[in-house]
Design a protein around this motif. Structure first.
Motif, PDB file in Angstrom:
ATOM      1  N   ALA A  97       0.817  -1.218   0.000  1.00  0.00           N
ATOM      2  CA  ALA A  97       0.000   0.000   0.000  1.00  0.00           C
ATOM      3  C   ALA A  97       0.851   1.269   0.000  1.00  0.00           C
ATOM      4  O   ALA A  97       0.623   2.173  -0.829  1.00  0.00           O
ATOM      5  N   PRO A  98       1.852   1.414   0.878  1.00  0.00           N
ATOM      6  CA  PRO A  98       2.655   2.650   0.844  1.00  0.00           C
ATOM      7  C   PRO A  98       3.431   2.827  -0.463  1.00  0.00           C
ATOM      8  O   PRO A  98       3.557   3.963  -0.949  1.00  0.00           O
ATOM      9  N   ILE A  99       3.948   1.738  -1.018  1.00  0.00           N
ATOM     10  CA  ILE A  99       4.750   1.872  -2.237  1.00  0.00           C
ATOM     11  C   ILE A  99       3.874   2.225  -3.437  1.00  0.00           C
ATOM     12  O   ILE A  99       4.251   3.043  -4.285  1.00  0.00           O
ATOM     13  N   ILE A 100       2.666   1.664  -3.500  1.00  0.00           N
ATOM     14  CA  ILE A 100       1.737   2.029  -4.580  1.00  0.00           C
ATOM     15  C   ILE A 100       1.347   3.502  -4.438  1.00  0.00           C
ATOM     16  O   ILE A 100       1.330   4.253  -5.421  1.00  0.00           O
ATOM     17  N   GLY A 101       1.057   3.931  -3.223  1.00  0.00           N
ATOM     18  CA  GLY A 101       0.692   5.326  -2.998  1.00  0.00           C
ATOM     19  C   GLY A 101       1.805   6.294  -3.337  1.00  0.00           C
ATOM     20  O   GLY A 101       1.576   7.337  -3.960  1.00  0.00           O
ATOM     21  N   ALA A 102       3.034   5.957  -2.948  1.00  0.00           N
ATOM     22  CA  ALA A 102       4.172   6.825  -3.239  1.00  0.00           C
ATOM     23  C   ALA A 102       4.450   6.882  -4.737  1.00  0.00           C
ATOM     24  O   ALA A 102       4.715   7.959  -5.299  1.00  0.00           O
TER      25      ALA A 102
END
Length: 367
Positions: free
Chosen positions: A187-192
Motif C-alpha cells: 500500500a505505501p509503495i503504490i501510494g508513493a
C-alpha cells in the motif's frame, strides 16, 4: 485468568493489526518492536522498544513478563534488497535466534502461557523458487528447501511440548496493511509511486509485467484469525493458509486504487519500481512540503517494499509467473469463515495512509 497478549513485531504489517485487534477486544496487551506502533484508535497500550537480535536486552524484558497468556510472534528480520536474502543461511539463523531470545526467558517465567501464534507464508510452498501445487494445501510434506520457517516451527513445537502450551502456524498470502517503512507492504509503495507520477505530471500506469491472477489477505483478517486461533481447540497445533477468499489481477485493481488516490490511471508503464525510486527522493520531499504530510523521507516511507513490488508485480518477466493459489478450506472447516474484498483491502489502506497524512489526499491535490 486475565488474558494478556504479547505481540512481537508490533510495528509490522501483521503485528500492527493484531495489536489493534486485541486492544479492541479489551485485552491487556504488551507490544514489542523497535518502533512504537502509531495506532489509529488512540487507545493506550504498553510498549517496549527492543531489538530481538539483542539477547541480553531481550532476556531483561521477557524474564519479567510472568503473566503473559498468549503470544503473537510476528517479528521478522529481512536483509536490504529483500529477495536474495530469503535463501541465505545467516538470515535464517538470525530469525531463529530472535525467536529463541524471546521464548527462552519467557517460557521460564510465564507459567500460564496458553497459546502461541507464529507466521509463515507461501515461501513455505516454494513460491520464490519453483511452481507451487495448485492449490497449495497445509497437509503437503515440507517443501525441500532451506527456510527459517522450518527452523522456527521445529523450535516452537519443541517448546510447546516442553511447557505445555498450544500453538498455531498461519500462512497468509500477500498481506496488505497499515504500516509504512517496512519490508513487505504494497500500500505505501503504490501510494508513493502514484503520487510521484502525479507530481511529475504523468498518468500512473501499472509498472509490472505480464497479467496473472493472484490472492491476497487483509492484515485485519489475519488478526481476526490470530484471535480465533488463540481460543479454538480446532486450531491447536495446526497450520492454516489465510486469504481474503477472492482473487485479483493487478490491472483490474489499478483503476480503483488510482481513483481512491485521486490520480489519473494511465496505460501500462513497465518499469522497475526499485530503479524508479532511486532518483525520486527530492520529488517526494516536494510532495511532503506541498501537501503538509508527515515528514517522512522516501526511504522512511517505502522501507524495502519497492523490492517486494517488483517481485509481486512480475516486473521483468516475459511470461506470467507460475500460478500461486492456496486452499483456505481447512481454515473454513475448522470454524473461521470471515472473508474480505481484496479491492476494498487495497483502497481502505490507501485511505488510511491518506487520513494519517502519510500520502497526499485528493482534496489537497491539484491535478
Amino acid at each position: 485468568m486475565t488474558k494478556k497478549v504479547l505481540v512481537l513485531g508490533a510495528s509490522g504489517v501483521v503485528g500492527y493489526s493484531a495489536l489493534e485487534q486485541f486492544i479492541n477486544e479489551d485485552c491487556e496487551v504488551i507490544s514489542v518492536s523497535r518502533r512504537k506502533p502509531e495506532l489509529s484508535s488512540g487507545k493506550p497500550f504498553q510498549h517496549f522498544s527492543v531489538d530481538l537480535r539483542d539477547e541480553e536486552k531481550s532476556k531483561q524484558l521477557f524474564s519479567q513478563l510472568t503473566d503473559v497468556t498468549h503470544v503473537v510472534y510476528a517479528a521478522l528480520f529481512e536483509k536490504p534488497g529483500l529477495i536474495e536474502g530469503w535463501s541465505e543461511q545467516d538470515q535464517m539463523d538470525t530469525n531463529l535466534q530472535m525467536m529463541k531470545n524471546v521464548f527462552e526467558p519467557l517460557c521460564a517465567v510465564a507459567k500460564n502461557l496458553k497459546h502461541v501464534t507464529t507466521l509463515q507464508g507461501t515461501k513455505a510452498y516454494g513460491i520464490h523458487l519453483h511452481p507451487m501445487p495448485i492449490p497449495a494445501k497445509e497437509k503437503a510434506p515440507r517443501d525441500k528447501h532451506p527456510n527459517f520457517y522450518w527452523l522456527q516451527e521445529d523450535y516452537t513445537r519443541a517448546k510447546a511440548k516442553e511447557y505445555g502450551f498450544d500453538f498455531t502456524i498461519l500462512r497468509p498470502q500477500l498481506i496488505i496493511g497499515a504500516p509504512y517503512g517496512v519490508a513487505m507492504n504494497l500500500a505505501p509503495i503504490i501510494g508513493a509511486f502514484a503520487a510521484i507520477c502525479a507530481e511529475e505530471g504523468e498518468p500512473c500506469g501499472f509498472p509490472g509485467g505480464p497479467s496473472y491472477v493472484w490472492e491476497a489477505v487483509d492484515a485485519r483478517l489475519v488478526a481476526k484469525v490470530i484471535s480465533w486461533a488463540g481460543e479454538s481447540e480446532a486450531a491447536s497445533g495446526q497450520h492454516f493458509n489465510v486469504t481474503n477468499g477472492d482473487v485479483f489481477e493487478w490491472r483490474n485493481l489499478w483503476p480503483a486504487m488510482m481513483e481512491t488516490l485521486g490520480i489519473t490511471a494511465g496505460d501500462d508503464k513497465p518499469m522497475s519500481v526499485v530503479d524508479f525510486m532511486k532518483e525520486k527522493s527530492g520529488v517526494w520531499n516536494k510532495i511532503v512540503e506541498k501537501h503538509h504530510l508527515k515528514a517522512n523521507s522516501l526511504k522512511d516511507l517505502i522501507g524495502e517494499s519497492h523490492h517486494y513490488a517488483d517481485f509481486c508485480f512480475a516486473y521483468g518477466l516475459d511470461s506470467p509467473p507460475p500460478p500461486a493459489f492456496v486452499s483456505s478450506i481447512k481454515l473454513r472447516q475448522a470454524g473461521f469463515c470471515d472473508v474480505m474484498d481484496t479491492q476494498e483491502t487495497f483502497t481502505d489502506w490507501l485511505v488510511h495512509l491518506m487520513d494519517r497524512h502519510i500520502l497526499p489526499s485528493p482534496k489537497n491535490r491539484k491535478i
